[in-house]
Design an enzyme around this catalytic site. Sequence first.
Site, PDB file in Angstrom:
ATOM      1  N   ASP A  37     -67.292-125.906   8.005  1.00 41.16           N
ATOM      2  CA  ASP A  37     -65.713-125.293   7.809  1.00 41.16           C
ATOM      3  C   ASP A  37     -65.679-123.944   9.065  1.00 41.16           C
ATOM      4  O   ASP A  37     -66.929-123.510   9.416  1.00 41.16           O
ATOM      5  CB  ASP A  37     -65.330-124.906   6.688  1.00 41.16           C
ATOM      6  CG  ASP A  37     -64.751-125.856   5.586  1.00 41.16           C
ATOM      7  OD1 ASP A  37     -64.665-126.940   6.187  1.00 41.16           O
ATOM      8  OD2 ASP A  37     -64.809-125.628   4.501  1.00 41.16           O
ATOM      9  N   LYS A  59     -60.177-125.056   8.958  1.00 44.26           N
ATOM     10  CA  LYS A  59     -58.885-125.011   8.794  1.00 44.26           C
ATOM     11  C   LYS A  59     -58.578-123.482   8.842  1.00 44.26           C
ATOM     12  O   LYS A  59     -59.110-122.782   8.335  1.00 44.26           O
ATOM     13  CB  LYS A  59     -58.277-125.344   7.522  1.00 44.26           C
ATOM     14  CG  LYS A  59     -58.516-126.832   6.996  1.00 44.26           C
ATOM     15  CD  LYS A  59     -57.925-127.186   5.577  1.00 44.26           C
ATOM     16  CE  LYS A  59     -58.390-128.542   5.232  1.00 44.26           C
ATOM     17  NZ  LYS A  59     -59.871-128.545   4.762  1.00 44.26           N
ATOM     18  N   MET A 178     -57.303-114.997   1.283  1.00 41.39           N
ATOM     19  CA  MET A 178     -56.260-115.328   1.877  1.00 41.39           C
ATOM     20  C   MET A 178     -54.668-114.571   1.809  1.00 41.39           C
ATOM     21  O   MET A 178     -53.980-115.198   1.630  1.00 41.39           O
ATOM     22  CB  MET A 178     -56.129-116.816   1.821  1.00 41.39           C
ATOM     23  CG  MET A 178     -57.403-117.650   1.842  1.00 41.39           C
ATOM     24  SD  MET A 178     -57.327-119.139   1.311  1.00 41.39           S
ATOM     25  CE  MET A 178     -57.666-119.046  -0.552  1.00 41.39           C
TER      26      MET A 178
END
Length: 261
Positions: A37, A59, A178
């Site tokens: 990732d 991502k 996030m």
Amino acid sequence: MIRPGLVSIVGAGPGDPELITVKAMKAIRAAEVILYDRLVNEALLSYADARALRIYCGKSPGQHAMTQEMIQRRLIDYALEGKRVVRLKGGDPFVFGRGGEEALVLAAQGIPYEVIPGITSAIGAAAASGIPLTHRGVAASFACVTGSRCPGGTDGPDGPPIRWDLLAHAVDTLVIYMGVGQLREIRAELLKHGKAGTTPVALIESGTTGLQRTFVSTLAEVHQLAAAVQLSNPALIVVGEAAMIREQLHQLQHQASARIG
């Protein structure tokens, strides 16, 4: 008939490559295929066999190298070829890492898998910044929550909305993943539901790495600080009185240095 290979769903830790576990390192060294990732420190890939296939599937907001379905299909296909596969994720694979989704898909296909935990960034980045998530007399509880679903009012594809009304008072320390892009909305939700504007808030960017930056403000003013320092991802938001322990540590260190000097 080829026996399916083992898929190891591995936590790479919060950023510093030295914070990976021994078991995770062994899995990397034994891997024939590694799907990794965006938040994985690429220094860890140097420990893999030179012949191992390395596949980036990270991502970032608005930009995915692969969809989640494509990643899961790759895991299945390589495992069915008999390969030893490592799915390498930043932090811990079961904390906002979609590791549970991948485990369910593998289990449904009858593919053997294991989960190797990692240090999640809430714990690693906070500790590296001198912020204890719990502290006697200050904080006896903490919660980790995603900021990517703020604001929310109805159920969406990722689940029900975040209950900021409950989180504002249910725990002593709130760690938000996030949330940089939604910081204003998160601040507004917590204030709306009675969180004091004087509540300390820490912003930790690139925690545990050489690029780490940490700032402490208040809930009322944190959005202004974030804009002033141009805070960027990856970053954590830590809300609660425990954030002030960092300031106390700095003061004590300064006083000790002054005495010694």
